[in-house]
Design a protein around this motif. Sequence first.
Motif, mmCIF file in Angstrom:
data_model
loop_
_atom_site.group_PDB
_atom_site.id
_atom_site.type_symbol
_atom_site.label_atom_id
_atom_site.label_comp_id
_atom_site.label_asym_id
_atom_site.label_seq_id
_atom_site.Cartn_x
_atom_site.Cartn_y
_atom_site.Cartn_z
ATOM 1 N N ILE A 194 0.846 -1.193 0.000
ATOM 2 C CA ILE A 194 0.000 0.000 0.000
ATOM 3 C C ILE A 194 0.881 1.241 0.000
ATOM 4 O O ILE A 194 2.071 1.179 0.309
ATOM 5 C CB ILE A 194 -0.953 0.026 1.213
ATOM 6 C CG1 ILE A 194 -0.159 0.098 2.533
ATOM 7 C CG2 ILE A 194 -1.877 -1.185 1.194
ATOM 8 C CD1 ILE A 194 -1.013 0.385 3.753
ATOM 9 N N GLN A 195 0.293 2.360 -0.355
ATOM 10 C CA GLN A 195 0.947 3.661 -0.263
ATOM 11 C C GLN A 195 0.441 4.349 0.993
ATOM 12 O O GLN A 195 -0.770 4.540 1.157
ATOM 13 C CB GLN A 195 0.594 4.537 -1.473
ATOM 14 C CG GLN A 195 1.339 4.190 -2.723
ATOM 15 C CD GLN A 195 2.663 4.934 -2.781
ATOM 16 O OE1 GLN A 195 2.742 6.104 -2.434
ATOM 17 N NE2 GLN A 195 3.693 4.239 -3.210
ATOM 18 N N PHE A 196 1.354 4.688 1.910
ATOM 19 C CA PHE A 196 0.970 5.379 3.143
ATOM 20 C C PHE A 196 2.001 6.451 3.415
ATOM 21 O O PHE A 196 3.205 6.169 3.438
ATOM 22 C CB PHE A 196 0.881 4.396 4.314
ATOM 23 C CG PHE A 196 0.343 5.000 5.576
ATOM 24 C CD1 PHE A 196 -1.006 5.319 5.684
ATOM 25 C CD2 PHE A 196 1.175 5.268 6.641
ATOM 26 C CE1 PHE A 196 -1.507 5.878 6.845
ATOM 27 C CE2 PHE A 196 0.687 5.830 7.804
ATOM 28 C CZ PHE A 196 -0.660 6.144 7.906
ATOM 29 N N ASP A 197 1.555 7.680 3.589
ATOM 30 C CA ASP A 197 2.452 8.825 3.785
ATOM 31 C C ASP A 197 3.510 8.909 2.687
ATOM 32 O O ASP A 197 4.678 9.188 2.946
ATOM 33 C CB ASP A 197 3.130 8.774 5.158
ATOM 34 C CG ASP A 197 2.205 9.184 6.291
ATOM 35 O OD1 ASP A 197 1.165 9.819 6.018
ATOM 36 O OD2 ASP A 197 2.533 8.872 7.445
ATOM 37 N N GLY A 198 3.090 8.616 1.451
ATOM 38 C CA GLY A 198 3.992 8.736 0.313
ATOM 39 C C GLY A 198 5.018 7.633 0.176
ATOM 40 O O GLY A 198 5.935 7.735 -0.638
ATOM 41 N N LYS A 199 4.881 6.567 0.963
ATOM 42 C CA LYS A 199 5.848 5.463 0.919
ATOM 43 C C LYS A 199 5.127 4.141 0.689
ATOM 44 O O LYS A 199 4.000 3.956 1.138
ATOM 45 C CB LYS A 199 6.620 5.379 2.242
ATOM 46 C CG LYS A 199 7.432 6.607 2.561
ATOM 47 C CD LYS A 199 8.077 6.461 3.915
ATOM 48 C CE LYS A 199 8.770 7.761 4.311
ATOM 49 N NZ LYS A 199 9.210 7.748 5.688
ATOM 50 N N ASP A 200 5.813 3.215 0.001
ATOM 51 C CA ASP A 200 5.287 1.857 -0.130
ATOM 52 C C ASP A 200 5.434 1.135 1.198
ATOM 53 O O ASP A 200 6.462 1.257 1.870
ATOM 54 C CB ASP A 200 6.051 1.077 -1.196
ATOM 55 C CG ASP A 200 5.650 1.466 -2.607
ATOM 56 O OD1 ASP A 200 4.623 2.151 -2.784
ATOM 57 O OD2 ASP A 200 6.377 1.085 -3.541
ATOM 58 N N MET A 201 4.404 0.387 1.585
ATOM 59 C CA MET A 201 4.418 -0.352 2.846
ATOM 60 C C MET A 201 3.850 -1.741 2.601
ATOM 61 O O MET A 201 2.790 -1.879 1.994
ATOM 62 C CB MET A 201 3.575 0.394 3.891
ATOM 63 C CG MET A 201 3.502 -0.288 5.238
ATOM 64 S SD MET A 201 2.433 0.595 6.412
ATOM 65 C CE MET A 201 3.495 1.943 6.870
ATOM 66 N N GLN A 202 4.556 -2.767 3.069
ATOM 67 C CA GLN A 202 4.074 -4.150 3.001
ATOM 68 C C GLN A 202 3.169 -4.407 4.195
ATOM 69 O O GLN A 202 3.550 -4.143 5.337
ATOM 70 C CB GLN A 202 5.241 -5.126 3.023
ATOM 71 C CG GLN A 202 6.074 -5.127 1.765
ATOM 72 C CD GLN A 202 5.287 -5.587 0.559
ATOM 73 O OE1 GLN A 202 5.204 -4.860 -0.410
ATOM 74 N NE2 GLN A 202 4.688 -6.748 0.608
ATOM 75 N N VAL A 203 1.962 -4.911 3.928
ATOM 76 C CA VAL A 203 1.001 -5.229 4.984
ATOM 77 C C VAL A 203 0.343 -6.562 4.660
ATOM 78 O O VAL A 203 0.457 -7.065 3.545
ATOM 79 C CB VAL A 203 -0.089 -4.141 5.140
ATOM 80 C CG1 VAL A 203 0.516 -2.793 5.483
ATOM 81 C CG2 VAL A 203 -0.958 -4.043 3.898
ATOM 82 N N GLU A 204 -0.341 -7.106 5.656
ATOM 83 C CA GLU A 204 -1.223 -8.248 5.450
ATOM 84 C C GLU A 204 -2.622 -7.800 5.837
ATOM 85 O O GLU A 204 -2.829 -7.285 6.939
ATOM 86 C CB GLU A 204 -0.808 -9.431 6.315
ATOM 87 C CG GLU A 204 0.444 -10.118 5.846
ATOM 88 C CD GLU A 204 0.714 -11.378 6.636
ATOM 89 O OE1 GLU A 204 0.977 -12.406 6.001
ATOM 90 O OE2 GLU A 204 0.655 -11.329 7.882
ATOM 91 N N GLU A 205 -3.565 -7.974 4.931
ATOM 92 C CA GLU A 205 -4.965 -7.625 5.208
ATOM 93 C C GLU A 205 -5.654 -8.849 5.788
ATOM 94 O O GLU A 205 -5.659 -9.922 5.187
ATOM 95 C CB GLU A 205 -5.664 -7.180 3.929
ATOM 96 C CG GLU A 205 -7.115 -6.820 4.142
ATOM 97 C CD GLU A 205 -7.816 -6.420 2.858
ATOM 98 O OE1 GLU A 205 -9.052 -6.341 2.888
ATOM 99 O OE2 GLU A 205 -7.151 -6.207 1.830
#
Length: 119
Positions: A15-26
């Motif tokens: 995802i994009q969060f605060d202008g950065k790519d972030m790896q998450v698990e939904e």
Amino acid sequence: MKTMTITIERKSLTIQFDGKDMQVEELGIRLPFGRKPATMSEIAGSEDCTVYITETREMEPAEFDRFAMNLLQSRDWLNGKGGYYGDGRLCVEVHAPGRPYLFIDPSGSNYARYCARLG
């Protein structure tokens, strides 16, 4: 004693969060989040949200119990994490053997400002 096993899907996303790519698990289900519970027994959700797990913190049962008895205590490992994302929350997953899963959204703070429980 009878037991039950429940399987909940987890989907990896970038995802994009605060202008950065972030790896998450939904997490495959939405959970109700409580605001500023002092202890695990006070988690009373009022808002069902999608859970986006940014990291997992494994604890020993005794450490988990101390954590769950004082969710409002400041903790360095929560500092600056969490926040809203779309219809959900960015969370630190906290777990110990034989204990429920907790999903903590400190929303930029250093304590369990928003918390959901599974189990």
